[in-house]
Scaffold this active site. Sequence first.
Site: not given
Ligand code: BTN
Length: 322
Positions: A117, A182, A317
Site C-alpha cells: 500500500r 507485521k 501507528r
Molecule cells: C501492504 O501491506 O502494504 C500490502 C502488501 C501486499 C503484497 C502482496 S504480495 C502479492 C500481491 N502482489 C503485489 O505486488 N502485492 C501484493
Amino acid sequence: MAILNLLVDGQFHSGEALGASLGISRAAVSKQMSVWRDLGVELDVVRNKGYRLRQPFELLDETRIRSHLKPSVQAMLQGFILKQETTSTNDELLRQLKAGCSHLLCLAERQTAGRGRRGREWVSPYGCNFYGSFSWTFERGFGALEGLSLAVGVAVARALKSYGVEHVGLKWPNDLMIGPRKLGGVLIEVQGEGGGPCDAIIGIGVNFWLSPAHEAGIDKEVVSLYRYFGDAVRRNELAAGIINEVVLLLSEYEADGFASVVSEWRQLDVYRGQRVSITQHQGVIEGVAEGVDESGALLLRVDDGLLHIAMGEVSLRAVSHV
Ligand code: BTN
C-alpha cells in the site's frame, strides 16, 4: 527448478552428485547455482561438501496445492497461474482482466516489483513466502468494496489460525500481525464504473520465511512464520488453506458485504483500546482506537467525540507511552 528440488532436504549435495542426478556437468551445476543466487536463493557452498539451501523450503506445486483445495473453491476458480517469477502477481491478473478473464488466482515464487500500500515496495525473495492475487468481479460496484480488504484479512487470519498460528491479529486497515510485528498485508486494486460491476485484484503477501538480510531491508518491524514456529512452513498446504478461505470469503462478501465478518474482525483487532496516531493527507490525528464500524471505517475517539475514518491513503501507528 529441478536442481532446487534436489536441495529441499536441507542437506549438502556435492556438485558431482547433483550433476549425475540431472545428467549435466559440474560446471553446469555451478552455473545454475549462481543463477539461483542471483534470484535471491540463499545457498551455502562448502569445499568438499557441496551445496546446501541455507533455509530449506518447499517449492510451490499446483498439483499439491489443488489436492488441498475444497471442491467448491476449485469450482469457483476459473484459472490458476503459477509463476516462478513475475513483476507482481497483481500485474499478472490486471493483464488477464484486460483480456476479459476474471475469477483467477496467480501465485509466484518471486516478485521483482512486488508492491504494498501507499506505493511501498513489497520485499519478495524467491521461494520463501506467499505472494498471491485473486481477480474477482463484483456486481454491486466500487461502493460495496469499502470493507473488502478488512474482510480478506479475516479470511487469511482464519487460514493461519487453522494452521496453528494462534496469535495472529489484524491492524486496521489491512495488516496481518503477530503482536506488534507485521506478518503480511493485503493490497486491493479496483477497475470499473462507479455504479455498475467492477473488477478487483486482491493481492496478499504473507511472510513464511525472511532471512535476516531481507528483514533488515524492511523499514518496519516484521515477523515471519519461521520465526514463530522455528520450523519450515508446509507452503503448499498453507497456500491452499489461504486460497480456500479467501475464495469462500469473496463469494460470501458478494452477498453480505463486510457486515458478515465485522464481529470477527473486532476480535482480531490488535490495536483496540490503544492510543494511536492516524496519518492522512491533511495531517496527523491522535486518539484511542475503538474498532471499526459496519463499513470498515476506523472508530477513533478524540476529545470532540468519535471519528469514522475511511480507509483511503491513511496509516495507523501506535503512540508509545512515555
Ligand atoms: C501492504 O501491506 O502494504 C500490502 C502488501 C501486499 C503484497 C502482496 S504480495 C502479492 C500481491 N502482489 C503485489 O505486488 N502485492 C501484493
